[in-house]
Design a protein around this motif. Structure first.
Motif, short mmCIF file in Angstrom:
data_model
loop_
_atom_site.label_atom_id
_atom_site.label_comp_id
_atom_site.label_asym_id
_atom_site.label_seq_id
_atom_site.Cartn_x
_atom_site.Cartn_y
_atom_site.Cartn_z
N LEU A 24 0.81 -1.04 -0.06
CA LEU A 24 0.05 0.15 -0.08
C LEU A 24 0.75 1.19 0.03
CD1 LEU A 24 -2.94 -1.08 2.58
CD2 LEU A 24 -2.87 -0.88 -0.01
N GLY A 25 2.18 1.28 0.61
CA GLY A 25 2.75 2.20 0.56
C GLY A 25 3.69 2.52 -0.94
N PHE A 26 3.68 1.48 -1.50
CA PHE A 26 4.20 1.55 -2.96
C PHE A 26 3.20 2.07 -3.85
CE2 PHE A 26 7.98 -1.28 -1.99
CZ PHE A 26 8.65 -0.44 -2.75
N VAL A 27 1.83 1.73 -3.52
CA VAL A 27 0.74 2.36 -4.28
C VAL A 27 0.58 3.92 -4.18
CG1 VAL A 27 -1.91 2.31 -4.43
CG2 VAL A 27 -0.62 0.25 -4.57
N VAL A 28 0.84 4.14 -2.81
CA VAL A 28 1.01 5.68 -2.34
C VAL A 28 1.99 6.38 -3.28
CG1 VAL A 28 0.97 7.26 -0.88
CG2 VAL A 28 -0.60 5.54 -0.58
N LEU A 29 3.20 5.81 -3.05
CA LEU A 29 4.26 6.21 -3.76
C LEU A 29 4.14 6.10 -5.07
CD1 LEU A 29 7.39 7.16 -3.64
CD2 LEU A 29 7.75 4.75 -3.88
N GLY A 30 3.64 5.37 -5.94
CA GLY A 30 3.38 5.26 -7.18
C GLY A 30 2.28 6.52 -7.78
N MET A 31 1.38 6.50 -6.98
CA MET A 31 0.46 7.80 -7.09
C MET A 31 1.06 9.01 -7.16
SD MET A 31 -3.16 6.96 -5.19
CE MET A 31 -4.09 8.16 -6.03
N SER A 32 2.06 9.21 -6.17
CA SER A 32 2.67 10.54 -6.16
C SER A 32 4.01 10.55 -7.32
CB SER A 32 3.58 10.88 -4.86
OG SER A 32 4.46 9.84 -4.72
N ALA A 33 4.50 9.47 -7.75
CA ALA A 33 5.45 9.45 -8.78
C ALA A 33 5.13 9.74 -10.30
CB ALA A 33 6.29 8.22 -8.74
N GLY A 34 3.72 9.41 -10.63
CA GLY A 34 3.30 9.56 -11.78
C GLY A 34 2.60 10.99 -11.73
N ASN A 35 2.45 11.38 -13.33
CA ASN A 35 1.57 12.47 -13.56
C ASN A 35 -0.06 11.97 -13.54
OD1 ASN A 35 1.09 10.85 -15.96
ND2 ASN A 35 2.29 12.24 -17.38
N LYS A 36 -0.96 13.13 -13.56
CA LYS A 36 -2.29 12.75 -13.06
C LYS A 36 -2.96 12.50 -14.04
CE LYS A 36 -1.71 14.06 -8.80
NZ LYS A 36 -1.36 12.77 -7.90
N VAL A 37 -2.50 12.61 -15.34
CA VAL A 37 -3.25 12.35 -16.57
C VAL A 37 -3.04 10.78 -17.05
CG1 VAL A 37 -3.17 14.53 -17.43
CG2 VAL A 37 -1.48 13.30 -18.05
N HIS A 38 -2.15 10.17 -16.48
CA HIS A 38 -1.79 8.71 -16.86
C HIS A 38 -2.97 7.85 -16.31
CE1 HIS A 38 0.37 4.91 -16.74
NE2 HIS A 38 1.15 5.36 -17.72
N GLU A 39 -3.11 6.98 -17.11
CA GLU A 39 -4.25 6.03 -16.50
C GLU A 39 -4.23 5.24 -15.27
OE1 GLU A 39 -3.32 2.04 -19.11
OE2 GLU A 39 -4.38 3.47 -20.07
N CYS A 40 -2.98 5.16 -14.80
CA CYS A 40 -2.66 4.37 -13.54
C CYS A 40 -3.15 5.36 -12.25
CB CYS A 40 -1.59 3.74 -13.53
SG CYS A 40 -1.41 2.32 -14.49
N ASN A 41 -2.91 6.57 -12.55
CA ASN A 41 -3.03 7.68 -11.48
C ASN A 41 -4.56 8.14 -11.37
OD1 ASN A 41 -0.34 6.98 -11.04
ND2 ASN A 41 0.28 8.93 -11.61
N ARG A 42 -5.38 7.71 -11.74
CA ARG A 42 -6.90 8.10 -11.87
C ARG A 42 -7.29 7.99 -10.21
NH1 ARG A 42 -10.23 4.74 -15.75
NH2 ARG A 42 -8.30 3.24 -15.25
N ASN A 43 -7.28 6.73 -9.63
CA ASN A 43 -7.66 6.70 -8.21
C ASN A 43 -6.77 5.53 -7.77
OD1 ASN A 43 -8.71 4.42 -9.21
ND2 ASN A 43 -10.71 5.10 -9.37
N PHE A 44 -7.08 5.33 -6.33
CA PHE A 44 -6.04 4.46 -5.47
C PHE A 44 -6.32 3.11 -6.25
CE2 PHE A 44 -5.02 1.95 -2.02
CZ PHE A 44 -4.05 2.35 -1.65
#
Length: 145
Positions: A24-44
């Motif tokens: 779960l920490g890696f998921v949060v880190l991944g959300m902060s590492a990517g840009n917001k328009v990327h399909e993986c960063n839409r939500n948790f």
């Protein structure tokens, strides 16, 4: 074999809350590492599913857009965590439990104490091992009881 799988799975189940928190920490880190328009960063949930896909090997560096160097670092760290740490740790626990179960079942390691003669006989084809034995006449087969 199944006894060792069962025992190693019990170790993994005891470690699963810690591994879940790290994931779960890696998921949060991944959300902060990517840009917001990327399909993986839409939500948790999308980031968690993309992280599971990355762990299963479904990722190619060509999918990166320019300026996503933090995402590449994230993918490398997630790979190191998932494959190198978790998978190898569980594999080593499995092997340790397998050898423990073999000893409990009456395995005698004395039958597998090979000498140089046995290794040469096993590793080299017959013309080469005969030559090796002629060059080293002091090597003799172990007398079995």
């Amino acid at each position: 074999v199944w006894l060792s799988v069962e025992r190693s799975a019990s170790y993994l189940l005891r470690l699963s809350p810690l591994l879940l928190l790290v994931f779960l920490g890696f998921v949060v880190l991944g959300m902060s590492a990517g840009n917001k328009v990327h399909e993986c960063n839409r939500n948790f949930g999308a980031m968690a599913s993309c992280s599971l896909l990355i762990l299963s090997g479904d990722y190619h560096p060509a999918q990166l857009e320019p300026g996503e160097s933090f995402r590449l670092i994230y993918v490398i760290l997630l790979f190191c965590f998932g494959r190198l740490i978790v998978a190898n740790t569980w594999l080593s626990i499995l092997m340790q439990e397998y050898h423990g179960a073999r000893v409990e079942a009456g395995f005698s390691p004395e039958t597998y104490k090979w000498r140089e003669y046995d290794w040469v006989n096993w590793c080299m084809p017959w013309p080469l091992n005969r030559l090796y034995f002629k060059l080293r006449p002091s090597i003799v087969p172990l007398q079995t009881k």
